[in-house]
Scaffold this motif. Structure first.
Motif, PDB file in Angstrom:
ATOM      1  N   HIS A 189       0.835  -1.207   0.000  1.00  0.00           N
ATOM      2  CA  HIS A 189       0.000   0.000   0.000  1.00  0.00           C
ATOM      3  C   HIS A 189       0.869   1.256   0.000  1.00  0.00           C
ATOM      4  N   SER A 213      -7.884  -4.555   5.546  1.00  0.00           N
ATOM      5  CA  SER A 213      -9.151  -4.126   4.947  1.00  0.00           C
ATOM      6  C   SER A 213      -8.927  -2.904   4.055  1.00  0.00           C
ATOM      7  N   GLY A 214      -9.435  -2.971   2.830  1.00  0.00           N
ATOM      8  CA  GLY A 214      -9.309  -1.857   1.902  1.00  0.00           C
ATOM      9  C   GLY A 214      -8.009  -1.823   1.140  1.00  0.00           C
ATOM     10  N   GLU A 215      -7.146  -2.812   1.329  1.00  0.00           N
ATOM     11  CA  GLU A 215      -5.860  -2.837   0.629  1.00  0.00           C
ATOM     12  C   GLU A 215      -5.766  -4.069  -0.276  1.00  0.00           C
ATOM     13  N   ASP A 216      -4.883  -3.998  -1.243  1.00  0.00           N
ATOM     14  CA  ASP A 216      -4.608  -5.130  -2.135  1.00  0.00           C
ATOM     15  C   ASP A 216      -3.128  -5.434  -2.017  1.00  0.00           C
TER      16      ASP A 216
END
Length: 318
Positions: A189, A213-216
């Motif tokens: 990130h 959460s919300g990251e790849d």
């Protein structure tokens, strides 16, 4: 330590200049035979002739250096204290390239505070700073403290201290990012945040990456030159098995490497009973010295710089 890469570039000796040699021999004969008859008018010109002769003797060599496309401009390379001793002895005319220290950013896993030496991430940053104080700026952050990490990196890259990054300062960035668990997810990130700002990254390292959460955490942005992944698959909590590049032409995936601790357990002394009972393999890889030694070697290798002869010399000052 990095070793010189063969073949060596041959040293080109200046070509012989008959006119220069004749001038030098005439000058030497004049100096060695001061008693030979010389008209008074000529005697007064001896200091002038001496200066002209010395200047003429060195002019061809200077001209060749200026016209040689392989010759670096003056002051473009400077010797660095701590360069590999064997290289300096065998090739004293091929110094290391002066560079700003390598910026190494580590992100801690879970809810761990930065600098907690119970964890491998913090120990690696400490060891890098101790072993290579002149070549590395290594530090760790909690995985929730991305803004602090970003502010630190921008300050380190701002070599002119004018409060903004020029394109040349961005291009000169030499950054390695690593982390464990949520810290590994934050590693990717954070690299993406640097990509949005046009800042390159030399290497990202993920150790048993657990996506926040919300990251790849599985897709490496194109500003990253190289990326590597370490993981294990045992226990309730385990890391990502593979990573991929957004642009394979710009990012090299060095691989994903699996560790197992079924037959070779790693000590987890100091960890709470819950971690040891329910996610032991996840903290074993965090404390696996073999993994961190490999990561340290990767970082050290990326601190090296090519010198004027095309060799690769270590600029790590121990």
């Amino acid at each position: 330590m990095c070793r010189p890469v063969q073949p060596l570039v041959p040293i080109i000796e200046p070509a012989s200049n008959p006119e220069k040699d004749a001038n030098v021999r005439t000058l030497q004969n004049t100096i060695q035979n001061p008693g030979s008859p010389t008209p008074n008018a000529h005697r007064a010109l001896l200091p002038v002739l001496l200066a002209i002769g010395v200047f003429a003797a060195f002019m061809p060599a200077v001209t060749m250096a200026e016209n040689d496309p392989a010759a670096p401009p003056d002051n473009s390379y400077e010797a660095v204290a701590g360069c590999d001793a064997s290289l300096v002895e065998s090739h004293p005319s091929a110094p290391c390239l002066q560079r700003e220290p390598l910026i190494v950013i580590g992100f801690m896993g879970g809810h761990i505070h930065a600098g907690n030496l119970l964890h491998g991430e913090a120990r690696l940053a400490r060891d890098l700073d101790r072993r290579y104080p002149n070549a590395v700026d290594a530090m760790t952050f909690a995985n929730r403290d991305e803004h602090d990490a970003l502010r630190t990196v921008l300050q380190l890259l701002d070599t002119t201290k004018d409060g903004r990054l020029s394109q040349s300062e961005k291009s000169a960035a030499r950054i390695v990012i690593f982390g464990h668990s949520w810290g590994a997810s934050e590693t990717v990130h954070f690299a993406k945040e640097l990509d949005r700002r046009g800042i390159p990254v030399l290497l990202t390292v993920q150790v048993d990456s657990v996506e926040k959460s919300g990251e790849d955490d599985g897709t490496i942005p194109p500003n990253v030159r190289e990326a590597i992944n370490f993981y294990q698959t045992e226990g309730l909590l385990h890391g990502r098995r593979s990573i991929q590049a957004v642009d394979p032409k710009r990012t090299t995936i060095l691989g994903s490497y699996q560790s197992t601790y079924k037959t070779n357990p790693v000590s987890c002394v100091g960890y709470g009973w819950f971690a040891r009972a329910f996610m032991r393999p996840h903290i074993e890889i965090e404390n696996d010295d073999a993994v961190w030694h490999r990561i340290e070697a990767l970082i050290v290798a990326r601190s090296c710089a090519p010198n004027v002869a095309g060799l690769v010399a270590s600029c790590m000052a121990k």
